[in-house]
Structure formats: C-alpha cells, structure tokens
Design a protein around this motif. Structure first.
Motif, PDB file in Angstrom:
ATOM      1  N   THR A 167       0.839  -1.366   0.200  1.00 61.53           N
ATOM      2  CA  THR A 167       0.139  -0.379   0.327  1.00 61.53           C
ATOM      3  C   THR A 167       0.475   1.800   0.463  1.00 61.53           C
ATOM      4  OG1 THR A 167      -0.102  -0.414   2.289  1.00 61.53           O
ATOM      5  CG2 THR A 167      -1.912  -1.024   1.407  1.00 61.53           C
ATOM      6  N   CYS A 168       2.299   1.073  -0.086  1.00 60.03           N
ATOM      7  CA  CYS A 168       2.958   2.437   0.325  1.00 60.03           C
ATOM      8  C   CYS A 168       4.375   1.805  -0.087  1.00 60.03           C
ATOM      9  CB  CYS A 168       2.898   2.714   1.580  1.00 60.03           C
ATOM     10  SG  CYS A 168       3.385   2.410   2.699  1.00 60.03           S
ATOM     11  N   ASP A 169       5.238   3.292  -0.770  1.00 59.91           N
ATOM     12  CA  ASP A 169       6.580   3.131  -0.690  1.00 59.91           C
ATOM     13  C   ASP A 169       7.086   2.035   0.475  1.00 59.91           C
ATOM     14  OD1 ASP A 169       9.508   3.951  -1.086  1.00 59.91           O
ATOM     15  OD2 ASP A 169       8.945   4.285  -3.806  1.00 59.91           O
ATOM     16  N   ILE A 170       8.388   1.539   0.183  1.00 58.94           N
ATOM     17  CA  ILE A 170       8.958   1.159   1.482  1.00 58.94           C
ATOM     18  C   ILE A 170       9.551   2.664   1.632  1.00 58.94           C
ATOM     19  CG2 ILE A 170      11.576   0.773   0.104  1.00 58.94           C
ATOM     20  CD1 ILE A 170      11.820  -2.040   1.716  1.00 58.94           C
ATOM     21  N   ALA A 171       9.928   3.222   1.061  1.00 60.98           N
ATOM     22  CA  ALA A 171      10.734   4.514   2.251  1.00 60.98           C
ATOM     23  C   ALA A 171       9.913   5.166   2.897  1.00 60.98           C
ATOM     24  CB  ALA A 171      11.036   5.344   1.061  1.00 60.98           C
ATOM     25  N   GLY A 206       0.347   7.645  -7.284  1.00 58.05           N
ATOM     26  CA  GLY A 206       1.073   8.886  -5.919  1.00 58.05           C
ATOM     27  C   GLY A 206       0.229   8.867  -4.631  1.00 58.05           C
ATOM     28  N   VAL A 207      -0.254   7.803  -5.189  1.00 53.82           N
ATOM     29  CA  VAL A 207      -0.927   7.333  -3.653  1.00 53.82           C
ATOM     30  C   VAL A 207      -0.584   6.028  -2.598  1.00 53.82           C
ATOM     31  CG1 VAL A 207      -4.335   7.613  -2.275  1.00 53.82           C
ATOM     32  CG2 VAL A 207      -3.231   8.338  -4.569  1.00 53.82           C
ATOM     33  N   HIS A 208      -0.327   6.743  -1.131  1.00 53.34           N
ATOM     34  CA  HIS A 208       0.721   5.511  -0.555  1.00 53.34           C
ATOM     35  C   HIS A 208       0.135   6.202   0.814  1.00 53.34           C
ATOM     36  CE1 HIS A 208       4.387   6.151  -2.709  1.00 53.34           C
ATOM     37  NE2 HIS A 208       3.620   6.837  -3.463  1.00 53.34           N
ATOM     38  N   ALA A 209      -0.470   4.940   1.582  1.00 54.95           N
ATOM     39  CA  ALA A 209      -1.734   4.628   2.852  1.00 54.95           C
ATOM     40  C   ALA A 209      -0.801   3.753   3.676  1.00 54.95           C
ATOM     41  CB  ALA A 209      -3.058   3.672   1.919  1.00 54.95           C
TER      42      ALA A 209
END
Length: 263
Positions: A167-171, A206-209
């Motif tokens: 659901t989100c970038d690992i960063a 571009g949506v990180h949850a």
C-alpha cells in the motif's frame, strides 16, 4: 451530514478516523447494551492526534457497531481464517452479541454512512493529488492491548500496517518504523491495514496509505482484565498522553517529509 467531518489542509497528508465515533444513528433500541455498542471504539483517537500536523482530517461520529467504515463493503474478510469483526458487527471484540433477537443489521441499510465517508476520502485524495506528486493517507486506530479473542498476548504499542508492503513505498514504511523506534512496534504484524489502507494505497499512482494501530496502554490507563462499565473508557489525561503525542508528531513529520520528497 452532521456526523461526517472534514478539516482541510493543502499539505499532502490525510489523517482518517473511521472508529472514533460513538453515535448509534437511531439504532439504540436494537442493541442489547449501549455500552457494548460503543465499548470497542478507538477512544480519544482524534484528540490524540489533534494539532500534531498540518494535515487534512476526516472523521465520522458513527460507531463501528453501526457500520465499520474500515471493512470491505463486499463483506469479504480482511483476515481469512482469523477472528475479526465484519462490515456490520454482530458481536463485540470479546464475543458478546450486540443485537437483540430479530434486530440484526442489514448491511444495505447502513451504507448511508459508509458511502459518504469514503466519498470524502476519495475527494480529498483527488484534491490533493492535483497539488502534489505524492499523497499519504494515514489511517488512525487504537485498540485495547489485550483482546484474547482477536490476538494472543499483548500487542506492541505501535502496530504499523502496509499490507505486506503493497500500500505504500518502502521509503514511507521505513521512515515511520524509524520514527517509532522509541516504543515497542511491529510492521505488518497482527494488523496489516484495513480496507481503507488496502483500497486506497496505490503507490504507483502517487497515493501511499499506511495504518497505525496503537495499543491503548501507550496513552491511556487501561484496567487489568476485561473492562467493565465502571472503568471503561479510561479518562483523557493530557499529561498521560504527552509522551505518545510527541512520538506521533515525529511519525507524522516523517510521513510528511516523504510526501513532500519530489523523488
């Protein structure tokens, strides 16, 4: 809709609160006990985050016992094979029946609260994506530290969920985990993120949850043993919550920094 609230900001961070409400939407007489119907709320959750970040806040006053706005509207379980609660819960976390005989809920009748809540989230994501390359949706939750029916033992204080990195970038998850280092924490443990996190998290768009489930002992004086009407919910004490609020401010700052990073 006086039960649905949106406080807008133009920053790329949204905080959502699906379980902080205690309103029973006129179904009071359908429940066996009003206290059971509100006992499993995320107590004082919005007060916990109030003022910690310049972000958009979205919350509902409706109890999760009426409609759980963090469940799949299809009724599919988020945790197959594990005990959990559904879209329209019929039992408390501890297994007590919520409804009087013959008054069990029809999910179709309850979507009048689910649908506008999620329409608000979608609208705010769209509004902020027009302004920012990235938007972070941070879903705010809390739960008793011990709920034997739902999980064994004691939860870590901070339970971070990204549906195993989907659901989100690992960063972002790395930054939130790093900011959580001063407390017991876990990434994708018992709580990997509910429907909100899993549905809206689309990092390729571009949506990180990310979901944060907080064990309530981190900010409230939880009673030993199962709670009862005389000791639950614990009172809000600003001095008691100050330490966690400081830590959450750092976590939200990390989420904001990720969202504003043009990389």
């Amino acid at each position: 809709m006086n039960w649905l609230h949106i406080e807008r900001s133009d920053t790329p961070l949204i905080l959502a609160f699906p379980h902080g409400g205690t309103g029973l939407a006129g179904f009071d007489d359908s429940f066996r006990s009003r206290w059971w119907a509100i006992r499993d709320a995320d107590w004082h959750i919005r007060a916990l985050y109030e003022g910690l970040a310049d972000a958009t806040f979205i919350w509902t006053d409706i109890s999760r016992s009426v409609i759980d706005c963090n469940r799949d509207p299809s009724g599919q379980s988020l945790y197959p094979g594990q005990t959990t609660t559904g879209l329209c819960p019929t039992e408390t976390f501890d297994g007590e029946p919520l409804y009087r005989d013959g008054y069990e809920p029809d999910p179709a009748d309850r979507m009048a609260w689910f649908t506008p809540y999620h329409a608000a989230i979608r609208a705010e994501i769209a509004r902020l994506r027009e302004k920012h390359g990235r938007v972070v949706l941070y879903d705010c939750h809390s739960i008793r530290s011990h709920v034997p029916r739902l999980f064994d033992g004691e939860l870590p204080e901070l339970n971070i969920g990204t549906d195993m990195g989907k659901t989100c970038d690992i960063a972002l998850s790395d930054a939130v985990v790093a900011a959580s280092a001063g407390r017991s924490h876990v990434l994708n443990g018992r709580f990997r993120g509910g429907w909100t996190t899993r549905h809206y998290g689309q990092p390729d768009r571009g949506v990180h949850a990310i979901q944060m489930e907080i064990a309530m002992r981190a900010y409230l004086d939880e009673p030993s043993g199962e709670p009862h009407e005389q000791n639950w919910p614990p009172e809000w004490n600003p001095d008691r919550t100050a330490g966690l609020r400081a830590d959450l401010a750092q976590i939200l700052a990390a989420a904001m920094a990720f969202a504003k990073d043009p990389a």
